[in-house]
Design an enzyme around this catalytic site. Structure first.
Site, PDB file in Angstrom:
ATOM      1  CB  ALA A   1      -0.915  -0.002   1.231  1.00 49.68           C
ATOM      2  CB  THR A   2       0.571   4.478  -1.806  1.00 46.09           C
ATOM      3  OG1 THR A   2       0.482   3.871  -3.094  1.00 46.09           O
ATOM      4  CG2 THR A   2       1.345   5.778  -1.894  1.00 46.09           C
ATOM      5  N   GLY A   3       0.378   4.100   1.346  1.00 44.66           N
ATOM      6  CA  GLY A   3       0.488   4.676   2.685  1.00 44.66           C
ATOM      7  C   GLY A   3       1.542   3.986   3.532  1.00 44.66           C
TER       8      GLY A   3
ATOM      9  CG  MET B   1       6.570   2.936  -0.620  1.00 45.64           C
ATOM     10  SD  MET B   1       6.292   3.540  -2.298  1.00 45.64           S
ATOM     11  CE  MET B   1       5.554   5.140  -1.985  1.00 45.64           C
ATOM     12  CB  VAL B   2       4.262   7.258   2.746  1.00 44.92           C
ATOM     13  CG1 VAL B   2       4.583   8.520   3.552  1.00 44.92           C
ATOM     14  CG2 VAL B   2       3.860   7.619   1.327  1.00 44.92           C
ATOM     15  N   GLY B   3       5.450   5.318   4.972  1.00 42.32           N
ATOM     16  CA  GLY B   3       6.006   5.075   6.301  1.00 42.32           C
ATOM     17  C   GLY B   3       7.386   4.456   6.254  1.00 42.32           C
TER      18      GLY B   3
ATOM     19  CG  MET C   1       9.517   5.811   1.048  1.00 39.80           C
ATOM     20  SD  MET C   1      10.878   4.935   0.289  1.00 39.80           S
ATOM     21  CE  MET C   1      11.527   6.219  -0.749  1.00 39.80           C
ATOM     22  CD  GLU C   2       6.939   9.847   7.581  1.00 38.49           C
ATOM     23  OE1 GLU C   2       7.277  10.728   8.402  1.00 38.49           O
ATOM     24  OE2 GLU C   2       5.788   9.374   7.498  1.00 38.49           O
TER      25      GLU C   2
ATOM     26  N   GLY D   1       8.106  13.590  10.974  1.00 37.49           N
ATOM     27  CA  GLY D   1       7.932  13.940   9.576  1.00 37.49           C
ATOM     28  C   GLY D   1       7.001  15.131   9.427  1.00 37.49           C
TER      29      GLY D   1
ATOM     30  CG  HIS E   1       3.721   3.394  -4.866  1.00 34.03           C
ATOM     31  ND1 HIS E   1       2.848   2.909  -3.923  1.00 34.03           N
ATOM     32  CD2 HIS E   1       4.541   2.355  -5.174  1.00 34.03           C
ATOM     33  CE1 HIS E   1       3.128   1.642  -3.664  1.00 34.03           C
ATOM     34  NE2 HIS E   1       4.157   1.288  -4.426  1.00 34.03           N
TER      35      HIS E   1
ATOM     36  NE  ARG F   1      12.010  11.855  10.549  1.00 33.27           N
ATOM     37  CZ  ARG F   1      10.793  11.337  10.651  1.00 33.27           C
ATOM     38  NH1 ARG F   1      10.062  11.134   9.578  1.00 33.27           N
ATOM     39  NH2 ARG F   1      10.306  11.024  11.839  1.00 33.27           N
TER      40      ARG F   1
END
Length: 142
Positions: free
Chosen positions: A41-43, A45-47, A49-50, A70, A77, A121
């Protein structure tokens, strides 16, 4: 934060995509998501990356007395990733301005590049942050 934490610092981080990170699993309580592809899930994936950026900052911080939150994400994506594949995230510090840090970040799965973008960040004092948060919670309850 260490004064040696400067633009140009690079880092890598790896993470194996778990079943719980797929669209149907992450959004299991939303009926139409159950029919969506079983991919990262993109959401989530964002996590990841963070977290890669947090990992890159850790050697330069006085953890747990300094932490970061963040404040901006700007990711594309680019390709689907099934569970079980390993993400390899590469990042670079591109700006340090006081407590604000900006990163360029890219990720690959076992086959191809799946993400690129930037992330920002802010370094925080957790005790001070938590005190402000408690005030906000108290104010909302009133």
């Amino acid at each position: 934060m260490s004064p040696t934490f400067q633009p140009g610092i690079c880092f890598e981080w790896q993470y194996t995509v778990p079943e719980r990170a797929t669209v149907p699993q992450l959004y299991h309580d939303t009926a139409f998501c159950l029919d969506m592809p079983d991919v990262l899930a993109t959401g989530y994936m964002v996590g990841m990356m963070e977290l890669a950026c947090v990992h890159g900052m850790m050697p330069y911080m006085d953890w747990p007395h300094e932490q970061s939150l963040g404040t901006m994400v700007n990711f594309q994506h680019l390709a689907p990733t099934p569970p079980g594949m390993t993400l390899r995230v590469k990042g670079e510090v591109i700006e340090v301005d006081g407590r604000r840090v900006r990163f360029k970040v890219e990720a690959w799965d076992d086959v191809e590049r799946i993400c690129e973008g930037t992330h920002e960040r802010i370094v925080i004092d957790p005790a001070r942050f938590n005190a402000k948060l408690a005030g906000k919670i108290e104010k909302a309850a009133a």
